[in-house]
Design a protein around this motif. Sequence first.
Motif, PDB file in Angstrom:
ATOM      1  N   ARG A 162       0.864  -1.183   0.000  1.00 54.31           N
ATOM      2  CA  ARG A 162       0.000   0.000   0.000  1.00 54.31           C
ATOM      3  C   ARG A 162       0.895   1.225   0.000  1.00 54.31           C
ATOM      4  NH1 ARG A 162      -4.259  -1.893   4.689  1.00 54.31           N
ATOM      5  NH2 ARG A 162      -4.766  -3.861   3.694  1.00 54.31           N
ATOM      6  N   SER A 163       0.313   2.368  -0.305  1.00 57.50           N
ATOM      7  CA  SER A 163       1.116   3.593  -0.294  1.00 57.50           C
ATOM      8  C   SER A 163       0.371   4.716   0.401  1.00 57.50           C
ATOM      9  CB  SER A 163       1.488   4.005  -1.717  1.00 57.50           C
ATOM     10  OG  SER A 163       0.336   4.344  -2.446  1.00 57.50           O
ATOM     11  N   LEU A 164       1.159   5.639   0.905  1.00 62.48           N
ATOM     12  CA  LEU A 164       0.637   6.819   1.584  1.00 62.48           C
ATOM     13  C   LEU A 164       1.411   8.018   1.060  1.00 62.48           C
ATOM     14  CD1 LEU A 164      -1.031   8.158   3.905  1.00 62.48           C
ATOM     15  CD2 LEU A 164       0.972   7.747   5.338  1.00 62.48           C
ATOM     16  N   VAL A 165       0.708   8.982   0.501  1.00 59.85           N
ATOM     17  CA  VAL A 165       1.354  10.190   0.002  1.00 59.85           C
ATOM     18  C   VAL A 165       1.619  11.097   1.204  1.00 59.85           C
ATOM     19  CG1 VAL A 165       1.129  12.199  -1.494  1.00 59.85           C
ATOM     20  CG2 VAL A 165       0.229   9.978  -2.240  1.00 59.85           C
ATOM     21  N   VAL A 166       2.893  11.385   1.445  1.00 59.86           N
ATOM     22  CA  VAL A 166       3.295  12.223   2.570  1.00 59.86           C
ATOM     23  C   VAL A 166       3.151  13.693   2.189  1.00 59.86           C
ATOM     24  CG1 VAL A 166       5.212  12.829   4.103  1.00 59.86           C
ATOM     25  CG2 VAL A 166       4.898  10.463   3.359  1.00 59.86           C
ATOM     26  N   ASN A 167       3.639  14.030   1.015  1.00 61.09           N
ATOM     27  CA  ASN A 167       3.471  15.360   0.432  1.00 61.09           C
ATOM     28  C   ASN A 167       3.599  15.197  -1.080  1.00 61.09           C
ATOM     29  OD1 ASN A 167       6.296  15.472  -0.227  1.00 61.09           O
ATOM     30  ND2 ASN A 167       6.712  16.110   1.867  1.00 61.09           N
ATOM     31  N   LYS A 168       3.601  16.271  -1.829  1.00 66.23           N
ATOM     32  CA  LYS A 168       3.597  16.115  -3.288  1.00 66.23           C
ATOM     33  C   LYS A 168       4.894  15.527  -3.843  1.00 66.23           C
ATOM     34  CE  LYS A 168       5.008  20.750  -4.630  1.00 66.23           C
ATOM     35  NZ  LYS A 168       4.658  21.896  -5.451  1.00 66.23           N
ATOM     36  N   LEU A 169       5.936  15.422  -3.030  1.00 65.00           N
ATOM     37  CA  LEU A 169       7.208  14.891  -3.507  1.00 65.00           C
ATOM     38  C   LEU A 169       7.582  13.536  -2.917  1.00 65.00           C
ATOM     39  CD1 LEU A 169       9.343  18.159  -3.434  1.00 65.00           C
ATOM     40  CD2 LEU A 169       8.116  17.152  -5.360  1.00 65.00           C
ATOM     41  N   ASN A 170       6.854  13.053  -1.903  1.00 70.94           N
ATOM     42  CA  ASN A 170       7.249  11.829  -1.210  1.00 70.94           C
ATOM     43  C   ASN A 170       6.069  10.904  -0.948  1.00 70.94           C
ATOM     44  OD1 ASN A 170      10.116  12.514  -0.662  1.00 70.94           O
ATOM     45  ND2 ASN A 170       9.147  14.211   0.405  1.00 70.94           N
ATOM     46  N   LYS A 171       6.353   9.610  -1.042  1.00 68.66           N
ATOM     47  CA  LYS A 171       5.340   8.594  -0.807  1.00 68.66           C
ATOM     48  C   LYS A 171       5.974   7.457  -0.005  1.00 68.66           C
ATOM     49  CE  LYS A 171       3.231   7.148  -4.547  1.00 68.66           C
ATOM     50  NZ  LYS A 171       2.674   6.374  -5.666  1.00 68.66           N
ATOM     51  N   PHE A 193      10.589   4.361   0.791  1.00 72.06           N
ATOM     52  CA  PHE A 193      10.232   5.777   0.829  1.00 72.06           C
ATOM     53  C   PHE A 193      10.569   6.341  -0.543  1.00 72.06           C
ATOM     54  CE2 PHE A 193      11.082  10.234   1.958  1.00 72.06           C
ATOM     55  CZ  PHE A 193       9.908  10.515   2.649  1.00 72.06           C
ATOM     56  N   TRP A 194       9.554   6.717  -1.312  1.00 67.59           N
ATOM     57  CA  TRP A 194       9.757   7.133  -2.704  1.00 67.59           C
ATOM     58  C   TRP A 194       9.803   8.637  -2.852  1.00 67.59           C
ATOM     59  CZ3 TRP A 194       6.415   4.072  -6.723  1.00 67.59           C
ATOM     60  CH2 TRP A 194       6.809   2.742  -6.728  1.00 67.59           C
ATOM     61  N   ASP A 195      10.753   9.069  -3.668  1.00 64.81           N
ATOM     62  CA  ASP A 195      10.797  10.444  -4.149  1.00 64.81           C
ATOM     63  C   ASP A 195       9.986  10.424  -5.445  1.00 64.81           C
ATOM     64  OD1 ASP A 195      11.354  12.864  -5.336  1.00 64.81           O
ATOM     65  OD2 ASP A 195      13.507  12.753  -5.004  1.00 64.81           O
ATOM     66  N   THR A 196       8.835  11.035  -5.473  1.00 68.93           N
ATOM     67  CA  THR A 196       7.926  10.929  -6.624  1.00 68.93           C
ATOM     68  C   THR A 196       8.443  11.649  -7.868  1.00 68.93           C
ATOM     69  OG1 THR A 196       6.631  12.822  -5.829  1.00 68.93           O
ATOM     70  CG2 THR A 196       5.882  10.627  -5.189  1.00 68.93           C
ATOM     71  N   GLN A 245      13.390  -1.376  -7.580  1.00 68.48           N
ATOM     72  CA  GLN A 245      14.099  -1.277  -6.313  1.00 68.48           C
ATOM     73  C   GLN A 245      13.270  -1.896  -5.190  1.00 68.48           C
ATOM     74  OE1 GLN A 245      15.134   2.722  -5.211  1.00 68.48           O
ATOM     75  NE2 GLN A 245      15.418   2.170  -3.077  1.00 68.48           N
ATOM     76  N   THR A 246      11.985  -1.610  -5.144  1.00 62.97           N
ATOM     77  CA  THR A 246      11.108  -2.145  -4.098  1.00 62.97           C
ATOM     78  C   THR A 246      10.947  -3.642  -4.215  1.00 62.97           C
ATOM     79  OG1 THR A 246       9.909  -0.074  -3.969  1.00 62.97           O
ATOM     80  CG2 THR A 246       8.806  -1.987  -3.086  1.00 62.97           C
ATOM     81  N   SER A 247      10.829  -4.156  -5.420  1.00 62.93           N
ATOM     82  CA  SER A 247      10.640  -5.594  -5.597  1.00 62.93           C
ATOM     83  C   SER A 247      11.888  -6.379  -5.216  1.00 62.93           C
ATOM     84  CB  SER A 247      10.223  -5.931  -7.021  1.00 62.93           C
ATOM     85  OG  SER A 247      11.269  -5.654  -7.913  1.00 62.93           O
ATOM     86  N   ASP A 248      13.045  -5.735  -5.202  1.00 58.81           N
ATOM     87  CA  ASP A 248      14.293  -6.386  -4.828  1.00 58.81           C
ATOM     88  C   ASP A 248      14.495  -6.454  -3.312  1.00 58.81           C
ATOM     89  OD1 ASP A 248      14.907  -6.758  -7.458  1.00 58.81           O
ATOM     90  OD2 ASP A 248      16.217  -5.018  -7.597  1.00 58.81           O
ATOM     91  N   THR A 249      13.717  -5.716  -2.550  1.00 60.66           N
ATOM     92  CA  THR A 249      13.883  -5.708  -1.093  1.00 60.66           C
ATOM     93  C   THR A 249      13.229  -6.944  -0.491  1.00 60.66           C
ATOM     94  OG1 THR A 249      11.873  -4.438  -0.746  1.00 60.66           O
ATOM     95  CG2 THR A 249      13.925  -3.197  -0.968  1.00 60.66           C
TER      96      THR A 249
END
Length: 48
Positions: free
Chosen positions: A3-12, A27-30, A40-44
Amino acid sequence: MYRSLVVNKLNKIIYTVKNDVIYIVDFWDTRREPSAQATQTSDTNTPA
């Protein structure tokens, strides 16, 4: 299930919930290319 949660317009935050515990997976930089971040996420390691 991820699942994802948008922290702000630049980060998720990408997370999963197992047995009432929330695991932060990534933690994604959008501003980055989404396909590169998905790889990258699928490799974790996923919590057991």
